[in-house]
Design a protein around this motif. Structure first.
Motif, short mmCIF file in Angstrom:
data_model
loop_
_atom_site.label_atom_id
_atom_site.label_comp_id
_atom_site.label_asym_id
_atom_site.label_seq_id
_atom_site.Cartn_x
_atom_site.Cartn_y
_atom_site.Cartn_z
N VAL A 194 -103.86 -131.20 110.16
CA VAL A 194 -104.98 -131.94 110.74
C VAL A 194 -105.78 -130.95 111.58
CG1 VAL A 194 -105.70 -133.86 112.21
CG2 VAL A 194 -103.62 -134.06 110.81
N PRO A 195 -106.86 -130.38 111.03
CA PRO A 195 -107.65 -129.39 111.78
C PRO A 195 -108.63 -130.07 112.73
CG PRO A 195 -108.53 -129.60 109.57
CD PRO A 195 -107.31 -130.50 109.63
N ASN A 196 -108.09 -130.77 113.70
CA ASN A 196 -108.91 -131.56 114.63
C ASN A 196 -109.77 -130.65 115.51
OD1 ASN A 196 -106.22 -130.88 115.70
ND2 ASN A 196 -106.97 -131.81 117.60
N THR A 197 -110.93 -131.15 115.86
CA THR A 197 -111.85 -130.41 116.73
C THR A 197 -112.00 -131.07 118.09
OG1 THR A 197 -113.76 -131.58 115.83
CG2 THR A 197 -113.14 -129.52 114.75
N VAL A 198 -111.30 -132.20 118.31
CA VAL A 198 -111.25 -132.86 119.62
C VAL A 198 -109.81 -133.26 119.87
CG1 VAL A 198 -113.63 -133.72 119.46
CG2 VAL A 198 -111.73 -135.17 118.68
N PRO A 199 -109.41 -133.46 121.13
CA PRO A 199 -108.03 -133.86 121.43
C PRO A 199 -107.68 -135.21 120.82
CG PRO A 199 -109.13 -133.04 123.40
CD PRO A 199 -110.19 -133.19 122.37
N VAL A 200 -106.42 -135.32 120.38
CA VAL A 200 -105.96 -136.54 119.71
C VAL A 200 -104.62 -136.98 120.30
CG1 VAL A 200 -105.19 -137.56 117.52
CG2 VAL A 200 -107.13 -135.99 117.54
N ALA A 201 -104.52 -138.29 120.58
CA ALA A 201 -103.25 -138.91 120.96
C ALA A 201 -102.88 -139.93 119.89
CB ALA A 201 -103.36 -139.60 122.31
N LEU A 202 -101.60 -139.97 119.53
CA LEU A 202 -101.06 -140.99 118.65
C LEU A 202 -100.15 -141.88 119.47
CD1 LEU A 202 -100.05 -138.80 115.56
CD2 LEU A 202 -102.19 -140.07 115.91
N PRO A 227 -105.29 -130.22 123.49
CA PRO A 227 -104.15 -131.06 123.82
C PRO A 227 -103.93 -132.17 122.80
CG PRO A 227 -106.02 -131.62 125.21
CD PRO A 227 -106.41 -130.41 124.43
N LYS A 228 -102.65 -132.50 122.60
CA LYS A 228 -102.29 -133.61 121.73
C LYS A 228 -101.09 -134.31 122.34
CE LYS A 228 -99.28 -130.82 118.68
NZ LYS A 228 -98.98 -130.49 117.27
N ASP A 297 -93.01 -144.70 133.70
CA ASP A 297 -93.35 -145.79 132.78
C ASP A 297 -92.18 -146.07 131.86
OD1 ASP A 297 -94.41 -147.61 131.03
OD2 ASP A 297 -96.31 -146.54 130.76
N PRO A 298 -91.43 -147.14 132.08
CA PRO A 298 -90.25 -147.40 131.27
C PRO A 298 -90.57 -147.89 129.86
CG PRO A 298 -90.62 -149.21 132.80
CD PRO A 298 -91.63 -148.16 133.14
N ALA A 299 -91.83 -148.20 129.58
CA ALA A 299 -92.19 -148.76 128.27
C ALA A 299 -92.32 -147.71 127.19
CB ALA A 299 -93.50 -149.55 128.39
N VAL A 300 -92.36 -146.42 127.56
CA VAL A 300 -92.70 -145.38 126.58
C VAL A 300 -91.82 -144.15 126.75
CG1 VAL A 300 -95.12 -146.13 126.57
CG2 VAL A 300 -94.43 -144.20 128.01
N THR A 301 -91.81 -143.33 125.69
CA THR A 301 -91.41 -141.93 125.78
C THR A 301 -92.56 -141.11 125.22
OG1 THR A 301 -90.29 -142.03 123.64
CG2 THR A 301 -88.94 -142.36 125.60
N VAL A 302 -92.69 -139.88 125.70
CA VAL A 302 -93.90 -139.12 125.42
C VAL A 302 -93.57 -137.68 125.03
CG1 VAL A 302 -96.12 -138.32 126.38
CG2 VAL A 302 -95.15 -140.51 127.12
N ARG A 303 -94.27 -137.18 124.02
CA ARG A 303 -94.28 -135.76 123.70
C ARG A 303 -95.71 -135.28 123.79
NH1 ARG A 303 -91.62 -133.82 118.32
NH2 ARG A 303 -92.15 -131.85 119.38
N TYR A 304 -95.91 -134.05 124.25
CA TYR A 304 -97.27 -133.54 124.33
C TYR A 304 -97.30 -132.03 124.32
CZ TYR A 304 -96.38 -132.97 129.39
OH TYR A 304 -95.86 -132.65 130.62
N VAL A 305 -98.46 -131.53 123.94
CA VAL A 305 -98.80 -130.11 124.07
C VAL A 305 -100.15 -130.07 124.76
CG1 VAL A 305 -99.29 -127.93 122.92
CG2 VAL A 305 -97.55 -129.47 121.98
N ARG A 306 -100.22 -129.38 125.89
CA ARG A 306 -101.47 -129.32 126.66
C ARG A 306 -102.35 -128.18 126.17
NH1 ARG A 306 -100.22 -129.82 132.98
NH2 ARG A 306 -102.48 -129.66 132.99
#
Length: 306
Positions: A194-202, A227-228, A297-306
């Motif tokens: 996915v060669p995105n040109t803006v930050p994306v969150a799923l 960041p994603k 936030d107990p409702a989620v778990t999160v992975r990210y790259v800044r």
């Protein structure tokens, strides 16, 4: 997931973030959140925004691209929740025919159409949003098919079946957050880059029986430009952001959701909005997003790259 020790200050920050969610909607006066019907390039659409008294800066535009055959009214609670964080949320019903089937199927060109609408609305004398719209800032929200259309647009590619009308990525597009979305090909042969040109969150429900969590994980890994972020909402299924578990006309999810509908909506709206506020340059949203949000936030778990 990036574990961070929760502190009293962190808990207070979480409470502050969740407290901005609106509880009632009308277009009565400057102290009431805004909700009204409009058309965007001929498509019927619903618009949501915070009360004029709640914000002093111009509001960026968030276009919500619907899931296949999920009507705009099914997103009212989610759209209102995102709007409460400081956005003009626009939710159109876009009807067209793909592969011989007529239905509600979003496409990439809606981004440019929504920007044109925003410029007109910001100057319309009778608009409750006159002079309040940041017409230079567009972000995308999306669900399932709509998220896939938005994901394609973040790359600048005009990709069938998401690009029925020739479309280009608007310069105003700054970021995107999609629910129940992936780019996994049929047969599970691996996610293309996915060669995105803006930050994306799923944002992905862990109980999704239509768009598998593993497919979202593969798409997250395929997103090339940080960041994603991948936010897993515990117990939510494919309709974790719609008002009900059975939106009229949509394919049912065979996997049962194990959290209340409100929990999925609020968690998904919170993380989508805070990610988008951060990529738009809000420093304090970034402090919460990258710093304490996952820990408190107990409702989620999160992975990210800044």
């Amino acid at each position: 997931m990036r574990p961070i020790r929760a502190t009293t200050a962190a808990a207070a920050a979480f409470a502050l973030v969740t407290s901005v969610l609106p509880t009632s909607w009308a277009a009565a006066d400057e102290d009431s959140p805004v909700a009204f019907a409009t058309t965007v390039n001929g498509d019927p659409a619903d618009v949501y925004a915070p009360a004029a008294s709640d914000v002093s800066a111009a509001l960026p535009v968030a276009l919500l691209l619907q899931g296949a055959n999920v009507g705009r009214s099914a997103y009212s609670a989610y759209a209102r929740a995102v709007a409460g964080y400081g956005f003009v949320v626009v939710v159109p019903d876009h009807r067209r025919t793909i592969y011989g089937q007529s239905g509600l199927f979003p496409e990439e060109a809606q981004a440019s159409w929504t920007l044109s609408w925003a410029r007109d609305e910001d100057t319309r004398a009778a608009s409750p949003l006159k002079g309040r719209i940041d017409t230079g800032s567009l972000v995308l929200l999306g669900h399932s098919f709509g998220g896939a259309a938005g994901l394609a647009l973040t790359t600048g590619a005009c990709a069938p079946p998401f690009c029925a009308t020739p479309a280009v990525k608007p310069a105003e597009l700054k970021g995107a957050a999609f629910f129940g979305t992936n780019n996994s090909p049929p047969g599970g042969s691996g996610n293309p880059p996915v060669p995105n040109t803006v930050p994306v969150a799923l944002v992905q429900g862990t109980a999704d029986g239509i768009a598998a969590p593993a497919a979202a994980q593969g798409t997250y890994e395929a997103i090339q430009a940080p960041p994603k972020m991948l936010v897993s909402v515990t117990g939510a299924n494919h309709y974790g952001i719609t008002d009900t578990q059975a939106p009229a006309g949509a394919a049912p999810d065979p996997s049962a959701q194990t959290v209340p509908q409100e929990t999925g909506i609020r968690a998904s709206a919170r993380w989508s909005a805070m990610f988008l506020r951060t990529v738009l340059g809000d420093v304090w949203s970034g402090v919460w997003l990258w710093g304490v949000g996952d820990a408190v936030d107990p409702a989620v778990t999160v992975r990210y790259v800044r």
